[in-house]
Design a protein around this motif. Structure first.
Motif, PDB file in Angstrom:
ATOM      1  N   SER A   1     -11.599 -32.848 -38.204  1.00  0.00           N
ATOM      2  CA  SER A   1     -10.776 -33.851 -37.524  1.00  0.00           C
ATOM      3  C   SER A   1      -9.310 -33.595 -37.843  1.00  0.00           C
ATOM      4  O   SER A   1      -8.981 -32.876 -38.786  1.00  0.00           O
ATOM      5  CB  SER A   1     -11.164 -35.259 -37.960  1.00  0.00           C
TER       6      SER A   1
ATOM      7  N   LYS B   1     -10.728 -38.804 -35.535  1.00  0.00           N
ATOM      8  CA  LYS B   1     -12.075 -38.793 -34.972  1.00  0.00           C
ATOM      9  C   LYS B   1     -12.775 -37.487 -35.327  1.00  0.00           C
ATOM     10  O   LYS B   1     -12.248 -36.400 -35.127  1.00  0.00           O
ATOM     11  CB  LYS B   1     -11.998 -38.951 -33.458  1.00  0.00           C
TER      12      LYS B   1
ATOM     13  N   GLN C   1     -15.180 -34.384 -35.077  1.00  0.00           N
ATOM     14  CA  GLN C   1     -15.740 -33.531 -34.032  1.00  0.00           C
ATOM     15  C   GLN C   1     -16.597 -32.472 -34.707  1.00  0.00           C
ATOM     16  O   GLN C   1     -16.116 -31.740 -35.577  1.00  0.00           O
ATOM     17  CB  GLN C   1     -14.626 -32.874 -33.224  1.00  0.00           C
TER      18      GLN C   1
ATOM     19  N   ASN D   1      -5.168 -41.899 -41.976  1.00  0.00           N
ATOM     20  CA  ASN D   1      -6.226 -41.970 -40.988  1.00  0.00           C
ATOM     21  C   ASN D   1      -6.829 -40.586 -40.830  1.00  0.00           C
ATOM     22  O   ASN D   1      -6.122 -39.636 -40.486  1.00  0.00           O
ATOM     23  CB  ASN D   1      -5.647 -42.469 -39.652  1.00  0.00           C
TER      24      ASN D   1
END
Length: 121
Positions: free
Chosen positions: A110, A96, A98, A93
């Protein structure tokens, strides 16, 4: 009487046990011999969790910086899969995204997380 005599004579036949020949093992000192039935289970695995930072190349426009981060994320996933040749990747993964702008250049980063199944022995 004949039935009892036949049973007594056949009793040693039922008491036969399998034996294992053990040769060339020194008996002096502590010795442990272990016999297991079934498949050999030396392939023990451990689950490893980790984190990594994914950073895209800097770009003058925010849209390009986001595209660069997506490319860096795809490259990171590909590299992890190539390093793990036994296909033991459980999850990847990129996290998120940024983005920040410094000196007229935008960069997106991230915290990526991974979970791998690693052979211990």
């Amino acid at each position: 009487m004949k039935k009892i005599l036949v049973l007594i004579l056949m009793l040693p036949l039922f008491a036969l046990a399998q034996s294992v020949g053990v040769k060339d093992i020194p008996a002096d000192g502590d010795t442990t011999i272990e016999i297991k039935k079934g498949k050999k289970t030396d392939n023990e695995f451990e689950i490893v969790n980790g984190e990594d930072e994914v950073e895209g190349e800097a770009a003058p426009l925010l849209k390009e910086a986001r595209t660069n981060w997506k490319t860096a994320c795809a490259d990171w996933k590909k590299e992890i899969k190539e390093l793990n040749k036994e296909n033991q990747v459980l999850s990847l993964n990129c996290g998120k995204m940024q983005c920040s702008t410094v000196a007229m250049e935008s960069t997106c980063t991230s915290n990526a997380k991974y979970k791998l199944k690693v052979r211990v022995k």
